[in-house]
Design a protein around this motif. Structure first.
Motif, PDB file in Angstrom:
ATOM      1  N   ASP A  58       0.820  -1.207   0.000  1.00 50.30           N
ATOM      2  CA  ASP A  58       0.000   0.000   0.000  1.00 50.30           C
ATOM      3  C   ASP A  58       0.866   1.274   0.000  1.00 50.30           C
ATOM      4  O   ASP A  58       0.476   2.294  -0.560  1.00 50.30           O
ATOM      5  N   HIS A  59       2.050   1.194   0.616  1.00 54.06           N
ATOM      6  CA  HIS A  59       2.985   2.319   0.583  1.00 54.06           C
ATOM      7  C   HIS A  59       3.374   2.646  -0.867  1.00 54.06           C
ATOM      8  O   HIS A  59       3.363   3.817  -1.282  1.00 54.06           O
ATOM      9  N   LEU A  60       3.686   1.597  -1.650  1.00 53.52           N
ATOM     10  CA  LEU A  60       4.032   1.817  -3.059  1.00 53.52           C
ATOM     11  C   LEU A  60       2.839   2.388  -3.823  1.00 53.52           C
ATOM     12  O   LEU A  60       2.984   3.311  -4.630  1.00 53.52           O
ATOM     13  N   LEU A  61       1.668   1.824  -3.559  1.00 58.47           N
ATOM     14  CA  LEU A  61       0.478   2.273  -4.286  1.00 58.47           C
ATOM     15  C   LEU A  61       0.158   3.745  -3.971  1.00 58.47           C
ATOM     16  O   LEU A  61      -0.114   4.527  -4.885  1.00 58.47           O
ATOM     17  N   THR A  62       0.225   4.105  -2.671  1.00 59.30           N
ATOM     18  CA  THR A  62      -0.095   5.499  -2.330  1.00 59.30           C
ATOM     19  C   THR A  62       0.979   6.453  -2.842  1.00 59.30           C
ATOM     20  O   THR A  62       0.685   7.621  -3.115  1.00 59.30           O
ATOM     21  N   SER A  63       2.213   5.980  -2.999  1.00 55.00           N
ATOM     22  CA  SER A  63       3.262   6.877  -3.491  1.00 55.00           C
ATOM     23  C   SER A  63       2.980   7.341  -4.919  1.00 55.00           C
ATOM     24  O   SER A  63       3.467   8.379  -5.337  1.00 55.00           O
ATOM     25  N   VAL A  64       2.195   6.572  -5.664  1.00 57.08           N
ATOM     26  CA  VAL A  64       1.827   7.043  -7.009  1.00 57.08           C
ATOM     27  C   VAL A  64       0.370   7.483  -7.113  1.00 57.08           C
ATOM     28  O   VAL A  64       0.027   8.275  -7.985  1.00 57.08           O
ATOM     29  N   LEU A  65      -0.502   6.981  -6.236  1.00 52.41           N
ATOM     30  CA  LEU A  65      -1.930   7.256  -6.412  1.00 52.41           C
ATOM     31  C   LEU A  65      -2.521   8.150  -5.330  1.00 52.41           C
ATOM     32  O   LEU A  65      -3.670   8.559  -5.420  1.00 52.41           O
ATOM     33  N   GLY A  66      -1.756   8.430  -4.275  1.00 54.92           N
ATOM     34  CA  GLY A  66      -2.328   9.184  -3.162  1.00 54.92           C
ATOM     35  C   GLY A  66      -3.035   8.236  -2.196  1.00 54.92           C
ATOM     36  O   GLY A  66      -3.028   7.027  -2.397  1.00 54.92           O
ATOM     37  N   PRO A  67      -3.652   8.789  -1.135  1.00 52.40           N
ATOM     38  CA  PRO A  67      -4.222   7.965  -0.062  1.00 52.40           C
ATOM     39  C   PRO A  67      -5.266   6.961  -0.568  1.00 52.40           C
ATOM     40  O   PRO A  67      -6.013   7.244  -1.505  1.00 52.40           O
ATOM     41  N   LEU A  68      -5.265   5.772   0.070  1.00 52.53           N
ATOM     42  CA  LEU A  68      -6.204   4.713  -0.295  1.00 52.53           C
ATOM     43  C   LEU A  68      -6.909   4.228   0.970  1.00 52.53           C
ATOM     44  O   LEU A  68      -6.333   4.286   2.057  1.00 52.53           O
ATOM     45  N   GLU A  69      -8.124   3.728   0.789  1.00 55.17           N
ATOM     46  CA  GLU A  69      -8.824   3.215   1.973  1.00 55.17           C
ATOM     47  C   GLU A  69      -8.162   1.918   2.445  1.00 55.17           C
ATOM     48  O   GLU A  69      -7.600   1.182   1.646  1.00 55.17           O
ATOM     49  N   PRO A  70      -8.197   1.640   3.766  1.00 51.25           N
ATOM     50  CA  PRO A  70      -7.538   0.430   4.285  1.00 51.25           C
ATOM     51  C   PRO A  70      -8.295  -0.843   3.888  1.00 51.25           C
ATOM     52  O   PRO A  70      -9.482  -0.794   3.564  1.00 51.25           O
ATOM     53  N   LEU A  71      -7.588  -1.962   3.896  1.00 45.26           N
ATOM     54  CA  LEU A  71      -8.208  -3.267   3.610  1.00 45.26           C
ATOM     55  C   LEU A  71      -8.020  -4.171   4.818  1.00 45.26           C
ATOM     56  O   LEU A  71      -7.063  -4.022   5.566  1.00 45.26           O
TER      57      LEU A  71
END
Lengths: 256, 458
Positions: free
Chosen positions: A206-219
């Motif tokens: 999720d750290h990698l994903l948010t580094s390109v997409l911005g904040p994400l909801e938790p799973l």
């Protein structure tokens, strides 16, 4: 956010020895579970690397395929351009070494890396570093303990300005004597952890994903939590997790 | 029994090894083949070489299928005369020794050998023929390099000029290794030296097995360049492949599969009818027929001999567990799983999967992510084994409905619970040591195990 997130899996046939292709699967699935469309683009040796992906993933491989992968990557600057354009990279084991300044092959020959990470890898005469690893990540990453499995002959030393991924608690990691594991340069993350690393450490995914997409909801990851608990315990108490030993005792006690 | 003209030391060594093995078996410590073989070797280091000398012999190796192929090949040889074979799966050097000290004089010998010890076995046994099945990733933590095995095989074959190779033409690593026996091969060895130049070589029987697994041979074992697969050019039982830079390419097979027919270059066509399921076993049988032919057995006779084999060391065996009929399948690595997924019966047949990561399995189960478990969607899957939790996470990401159950018998009951009807059918797929644990846990008859099998391979 792009309509569809594209994850490039670089040279799975060369850098796919240790199941690291799973990292791409984990990234894509964690997006889909959040109703974000995602696709994995397999990039094979000899094919051009697509410029338009948001995340690039590379895994570990044997020596000859690693050298071949490095040759392919050096033939253009697409990966560096993509990072400049906002993309993230996860490079595991041989992948980490290829992204550094230089790395040594098994034959002792030095190969040029891509220079996306400020590190270089040489070989020593010691045995391969093989086994469970526990890492305390650098505090500014805000991640829980990392768990993984390492298997490499390389010794990676970080450049003066480089930031490691974390400090080794169990295992070897970079094995350069400074107790560090992996290397981070902005959105480019290198690590020696297999497992695959993102399957065992969803927070890093999720750290990698948010580094390109911005904040994400938790799973919710209850199954991963059970696995993490088991692996972290196994790494710290290896004698309790030697199945051969255990069943040997069982057999002895049962008298059969 | 070893031939009488063996040196006294070897005869004593063989007798001592046998006595220890018998004693070990008698006290219930297992088959005794490993300890017995070790005792013999301790007394006479050259025991394997000397005992093998009087026999016609074939050794079988590769990552997947070696136990089954050895069993099939032994059955083919048995159609002609007595055979000694390491059917207990003890496939390291001591296991080979103990197979020979139990063998009859004049018997043909069929030995399964671990791929990491094949070079050593060839050097000692100087076999009549060697059957080279395939090389792929297995035991990730132990053997970093598949190619290193191929290089070791190649050097050992070059030093054994009386040995005929029977090799899978659809596996580039095997092809390169077997090239050492091929008079027309002029590739160089890993250290850049021409191998065996001008020396006598016995030749290769190339078999087109139609093997589909390619993922472990993307870089040429000879020069490191890319291997190209020409999917539009299929001939003699497989897809043509070439190295993009050196001369290594798929050799023209001398025997190949067309469906379940084995076709020989002289035009003969043999229908391979087996009691073992799956395409992979037809491929194993093709290799075994070619191996039997290398020892002078008529191929028709070989095929008839093989058709009697039903289960191999528990593989494909059906066990009755609390009213459910459980079929056991072995799959140790991605290449093996590619075949196993074809063998599993269609949904709604529930599947139990057992995963261990013991020494003999490889301590790193990351390879689970190279198996397309997505193909199991639409049925109940139960994850078990010492690393069942790794599998459960893999199944979650593959979106396969599943549960985790640590106990093998409970895992089967859980799988059976959702099935209508009186006698649910279940496929139980496990990797190496999990397979043995499953056999022990699920079979009331062999409870307590045959521990020697596990020890022998570990």
């Amino acid at each position: 956010m792009p309509e569809r997130v594209a994850i490039a899996l670089l040279y799975p046939e060369l850098l796919g020895t240790y199941g690291d292709g799973g990292n791409a699967a984990v990234l894509a699935q964690r997006l889909r579970w959040r109703n974000i469309a995602a696709e994995i683009v397999d990039v094979h040796a000899g094919e051009p690397i697509p410029r338009s992906c948001q995340i690039y993933v590379m895994g570990g491989g044997e020596d000859a395929p690693q050298a071949l992968a490095a040759r392919e990557l050096r033939s253009g600057s697409i990966l560096a351009d993509a990072v400049d354009g906002g993309a993230a990279v996860l490079a595991v084991c041989a992948g980490l070494q290829v992204l550094g300044q230089r790395f040594a092959g098994e034959d002792g020959k030095t190969h040029d890396g891509l220079g996306l990470l400020d590190c270089e890898t040489h070989r020593d005469d010691g045995p391969r570093r093989v086994g469970e690893v526990v890492v305390t990540p650098e505090p500014e990453l805000g991640l829980s303990e990392l768990t993984g499995y390492e298997n490499h002959g390389g010794v990676t030393t970080l450049g003066p300005t480089a930031t490691p991924l974390g400090k080794v608690v169990v295992g070897n990691g970079n094995a350069g004597g400074d107790g560090t594991e992996g290397i981070v340069n902005g959105r480019v993350v290198g690590t020696y952890l297999h497992g695959p690393v993102l399957a065992r450490n969803p927070e890093l995914a999720d750290h990698l994903l948010t580094s390109v997409l911005g904040p994400l909801e938790p799973l919710d990851d209850p199954e991963v939590e059970s696995l993490r608990k088991e692996r972290l315990h196994a790494a710290r108490h290896p004698h309790m997790h030697m199945p051969q030993l255990r069943s040997g005792w069982r057999r002895l006690l049962r008298g059969s | 029994m070893p031939a009488v003209d063996l040196p006294l030391r070897t005869r004593v060594a063989a007798l001592a090894g046998r006595a220890i093995a018998d004693a070990s078996r008698w006290v219930g410590a297992g088959e005794g083949s490993v300890i017995g073989g070790r005792v013999t070797l301790a007394i006479d280091q050259r025991a394997l070489e000397l005992m093998a000398a009087g026999h016609q012999s074939v050794v079988i190796s590769g990552t997947n299928g070696k136990t089954t192929t050895t069993r099939l090949l032994a059955a083919a040889l048995a159609s002609r005369g007595p055979v000694s074979t390491n059917s207990a799966g003890a496939n390291l050097i001591p296991g080979l020794v103990s197979t020979l000290f139990r063998g009859r004089a004049g018997a043909a010998v069929a030995l399964e050998v671990d791929e990491g010890h094949l070079a050593e076995a060839i050097a000692a046994v100087h076999p009549t023929a060697v059957v080279l099945l395939n090389l792929s990733r297995d035991q990730l933590d132990r053997f970093g390099e598949v190619r290193r095995h191929a290089a070791d095989w190649r050097l050992a074959l070059a030093a054994s000029p009386d040995t005929v190779a029977v090799a899978n033409a659809d596996d580039p690593l095997v092809t390169w290794a077997a090239g050492a026996c091929d008079p027309s091969d002029d590739a160089v060895s890993p250290d850049g030296v021409h191998m065996n130049g001008g020396a006598r070589r016995c030749g290769v029987t190339w078999v087109g097995t139609g093997q589909r697994w390619r993922a472990d041979a993307s870089a040429c074992p000879n020069c490191g360049s890319r291997i190209r697969w020409d999917d539009d050019r299929s001939e003699r039982g497989g897809v043509h492949w070439t190295c993009s830079s050196c001369a290594l390419a798929r050799p023209r097979p001398d025997a190949w599969l067309e469906g379940s027919d084995l076709v020989l270059a002289d035009g003969r066509r043999l229908n391979v009818r087996l009691q073992l399921p799956g395409r992979v076993n037809v491929s194993n049988a093709a290799m075994a027929v070619a191996g039997a032919m290398a020892l002078g057995v008529d191929p028709g006779r070989a095929v008839r001999g093989m058709s009697r084999v039903r289960a191999v060391a528990g593989r494909y065996q059906v066990l009755n567990v609390e009213g459910a009929r459980v079929r056991l399948l072995l799959a140790k690595n991605p290449a093996g799983w590619a075949e196993a997924l074809d063998l599993i019966r269609p949904p709604p047949t529930p599947v139990v999967i057992g995963i261990n990561a013991g020494v003999a399995d490889g301590r790193d189960p990351s390879w689970l992510w190279d198996v397309p478990f997505e193909r199991l969607r639409g049925r109940v899957v139960v994850a078990t084994g010492e690393r069942g939790r790794d599998l459960a996470v893999r199944l979650r990401y593959a979106e396969v409905r599943h549960t985790y159950e640590a106990d093998y018998r409970k895992a089967v009951t859980a799988a059976a619970a959702g099935v209508m009807g009186r006698q649910p059918e279940i496929d139980f797929v496990a990797n190496y040591t999990s397979f043995q644990d499953a056999r022990r846990a699920l079979s009331s008859k062999v409870r307590g195990g045959p521990p020697a099998v596990r020890a022998g391979n570990a």
